[in-house]
Write an enzyme that holds these catalytic residues in place. Structure first.
Site, PDB file in Angstrom:
ATOM      1  CG  LEU A 161      -1.570   1.320   1.631  1.00 21.69           C
ATOM      2  CD1 LEU A 161      -2.555   1.764   0.550  1.00 21.69           C
ATOM      3  CD2 LEU A 161      -2.279   1.186   2.980  1.00 21.69           C
ATOM      4  CB  SER A 162       0.728   4.215   0.436  1.00 22.39           C
ATOM      5  OG  SER A 162       0.963   5.593   0.366  1.00 22.39           O
TER       6      SER A 162
END
Length: 496
Positions: A161-162
């Protein structure tokens, strides 16, 4: 992901500009909620020490289902900024499917000792390159799992994520020989930034590069690599103002170019949570790249809390209640035991078998295929674009150009209108038009003459993208040109 902080020499000091941008996207409540100490790890999550020389100064956590046999798949899951391995373990849904489908999960963790916001260094060549820093530490974790758990080295996957998504893309580029697939959630294309100064610009809008230029960043991360490429899933919210949706487009362009399959989807469909899935098939008709666009979703990992078969996770800061991305990612990789990665294990109808060109004229091409149980209709794609929705198992495409080449795939469509897995591609060449021309030469000569091009040390025929082998003067092929500018390998015989 928030704008990154200078690493190593300035580990604990953030620039005023970066912190100013951070304040626009990160609330105090969110920072406190996600920045839990490693000591708070849940009972099922175990820390592993002594996994290697650890040049990236990371921590390794692992979740292994009880009774997991040897030769099971392995998933590496990378948290976002201001998060921990425990946060990802608790909220992402990976433990549920590890138990259900039988695989091991490694949760690497970076800390404020590396970065003031505990971000993985996706923008730092000293951290995200092959054999260096955090990337090397993560691969050491993979090797440790293979040795200690007997994990299947052919079925190792990475997701994040991210900032973890940015590192995921970098790992796929630097270690395509280690990872069979990846999933980037609200992340960035591989090697989008190679300095702290360039990182914020990537987040708000990556460089406007061509697919080939994006693909070159992957090919340059492990020069000379000639093996299979990872299958890549890309998750993105349309209302993400931390990592802008343009990054998902760049990721799509990057990995479809690496696969040599173009940027037109083989099929599209709708999923829960206002999600649109676009599938980009490889030359064998199997999904190589899939994009999942979640309408109205902001910055975070899509989760779908609940006890249903396709539900997972817990809603929390940057874990957004929309759709269980972990389920669809796992199915795409084939972790559910559904066979070929990406094929049919998620409730979609299987690909029609036996797709055949049954006849051509100057202006038409006729197709047939085997029936798929449960199909309400079929979707026929010409050159990647849907062109018809016949109810039966035959179709004649009309209004075509004489002497032209067309590529077709077919997908079964269920009663809800959801298209299943796309078939293998077939090619039809209409009659008439210009007479085909044939050329026999070395791969080097074909490239020089403009009949083929190179990618990653290999030669591909212009038009058909057929792999001709290594770029040198020792390998020779006969290419048939029909229509103009479209070349196919015709070593078995070529009539001019």
């Amino acid at each position: 992901m928030r704008p990154p902080i200078l690493r190593r020499l300035f580990r604990r000091v953030a620039s005023t500009a970066v912190l100013g941008l951070l304040a626009a996207t990160l609330s105090t409540t969110t920072a406190v909620a996600d920045a839990r100490p490693a000591a708070a790890a849940a009972g099922g999550l175990q820390q592993v020490t002594g996994f290697g020389s650890n040049p990236g100064n990371l921590q390794m956590y692992e979740y292994t289902p009880a009774g997991l046999p040897a030769n099971a798949p392995l998933v590496v899951a990378l948290h976002g900024c201001a998060q921990t391995a425990d946060a990802y373990y608790t909220n992402s849904g990976w433990p549920k499917f590890a138990d259900q489908w039988g695989f091991d999960v490694v949760f690497p963790q970076t800390t404020s000792a590396n970065n003031a916001l505990s971000c993985f260094g996706w923008f730092d060549p000293a951290e995200d390159s092959r054999g260096r820093g955090e990337a090397a530490s993560i691969v050491q974790m993979v090797e440790h799992a293979k040795q200690s758990r007997g994990s299947d080295g052919q079925r190792v996957y990475v997701t994040g994520l991210s900032a973890g998504g940015g590192m995921t893309a970098d790992l796929l580029a630097a270690y395509p020989d280690v990872f069979a697939g990846g999933s980037v959630a609200s992340g960035l294309p591989a090697q989008c930034a190679t300095s702290q100064a360039a990182a914020s610009g990537c987040q708000t809008g990556p460089q406007k590069l061509t697919p080939t230029q994006w693909g070159d960043k992957v090919r340059g991360a492990h020069p000379g690599y000639g093996g299979p490429w990872p299958r890549v899933a890309i998750w993105q919210g349309t209302a993400d103002y931390t990592v802008y949706p343009a990054n998902a487009t760049a990721l799509r362009d990057q990995w479809t170019d690496v696969w040599g399959i173009g940027q037109t989807p083989s099929s599209t469909g709708t999923l829960p949570g206002n999600t649109t899935r676009a599938v980009y098939n490889d030359s064998a008709g199997q999904p190589a790249v899939e994009t999942y666009t979640v309408s109205g979703m902001g910055h975070g990992l899509p989760v779908g809390p609940g006890s249903g078969a396709e539900q997972c996770g817990t809603a929390a800061a940057y874990f957004l209640n929309t759709i269980c991305s972990t389920y669809y990612t796992g199915v795409f990789w084939g972790l559910d035991g559904g066979g070929t990665p990406g094929g049919g294990g998620d409730g979609r109808l299987p690909a029609p078998a036996g797709v055949t060109v049954t006849g051509v004229t100057d202006t038409t091409a006729s197709l047939s295929w085997s029936a798929v149980e449960g199909a309400a209709s079929y979707a026929v794609f010409r050159n990647g674009t849907k062109t018809a929705s016949p109810a039966g198992t035959t179709y004649t495409d009309t209004g075509l150009t004489a002497g032209a080449t067309y590529r077709y795939t077919v997908a079964a469509v269920d009663g809800s209108g959801t298209a299943g897995t796309t078939s293998a591609q077939v090619t039809a060449v209409t009659t008439g038009g210009a007479t085909a021309r044939c050329f026999t030469a070395t791969n080097y000569a074909h490239v020089v003459a403009g009949r083929a091009h190179t990618t990653g040390g290999y030669v591909y025929a212009n038009g058909s993208e057929a792999n001709m082998g290594l770029y040198n003067v020792f390998v020779a092929h006969t290419l048939k040109e029909s229509p103009a500018g479209y070349f196919v390998i015709a070593d078995s015989g070529c009539t001019g």
